[in-house]
Design a protein around this motif. Sequence first.
Motif, PDB file in Angstrom:
ATOM      1  N   GLU A  68       0.862  -1.186   0.000  1.00 40.32           N
ATOM      2  CA  GLU A  68       0.000   0.000   0.000  1.00 40.32           C
ATOM      3  C   GLU A  68       0.892   1.228   0.000  1.00 40.32           C
ATOM      4  OE1 GLU A  68      -3.795  -1.896   2.390  1.00 40.32           O
ATOM      5  OE2 GLU A  68      -2.509  -0.477   3.440  1.00 40.32           O
ATOM      6  N   ARG A  69       0.596   2.166  -0.888  1.00 36.77           N
ATOM      7  CA  ARG A  69       1.392   3.384  -0.995  1.00 36.77           C
ATOM      8  C   ARG A  69       0.486   4.582  -0.820  1.00 36.77           C
ATOM      9  NH1 ARG A  69       5.604   5.020  -5.784  1.00 36.77           N
ATOM     10  NH2 ARG A  69       6.491   6.778  -4.659  1.00 36.77           N
ATOM     11  N   VAL A  70       0.907   5.496   0.047  1.00 35.21           N
ATOM     12  CA  VAL A  70       0.145   6.713   0.322  1.00 35.21           C
ATOM     13  C   VAL A  70       1.046   7.892  -0.012  1.00 35.21           C
ATOM     14  CG1 VAL A  70      -1.082   8.037   2.069  1.00 35.21           C
ATOM     15  CG2 VAL A  70      -1.083   5.551   2.192  1.00 35.21           C
ATOM     16  N   ARG A  71       0.583   8.730  -0.944  1.00 33.01           N
ATOM     17  CA  ARG A  71       1.332   9.929  -1.319  1.00 33.01           C
ATOM     18  C   ARG A  71       0.456  11.148  -1.074  1.00 33.01           C
ATOM     19  NH1 ARG A  71       3.109   8.311  -7.203  1.00 33.01           N
ATOM     20  NH2 ARG A  71       1.182   7.193  -7.011  1.00 33.01           N
ATOM     21  N   VAL A  72       0.997  12.096  -0.329  1.00 33.48           N
ATOM     22  CA  VAL A  72       0.271  13.320  -0.020  1.00 33.48           C
ATOM     23  C   VAL A  72       0.998  14.478  -0.690  1.00 33.48           C
ATOM     24  CG1 VAL A  72      -0.534  14.872   1.790  1.00 33.48           C
ATOM     25  CG2 VAL A  72      -0.519  12.405   2.183  1.00 33.48           C
TER      26      VAL A  72
END
Length: 153
Positions: A68-72
């Motif tokens: 899972e990758r989260v980019r803000v």
Amino acid sequence: MDAVLTPHRSLSRRGFKYLFGFVVAMNAAVGAYFWFHGAYPVLGFLGLDVFAVWLAFHMNYRAARRLERVRVAAEHIHLSRASPKGEDHWVASSLWARVTRDNLGVRIASGGDAMRVGAFLSPKEQNEFAKALDAALWRARRAPHKPSTSAIE
């Protein structure tokens, strides 16, 4: 923020080979004992036992390939989830995104849509990730936004 979440596996591939070799050796020894005492069908059940252990670890290692990758960023938050079954993507405005922590993971909601991430993390890790993600969203909301450039004039 650019975070990559992966499930933790405590047994390496090398450790699995040792463990599986031990299971096979023990089942072979027990099987030989029963074979010499005339209980031939026990050998088949011991073979099923070895297959069940292999299948359980195969499924476990397959699930470990989950990512899972989260980019803000200033304008949006992008979540992507990759597993052996395929990929999911979710994009939302970082201005409207809200982070909450529940028993099923870290929930990110924006408008009527929501997505959970980090369900495989421990409760402590989920809390830490939720705090870090909330802080990243706070910084993204305060970052200068570039005006949208459009070809319509």
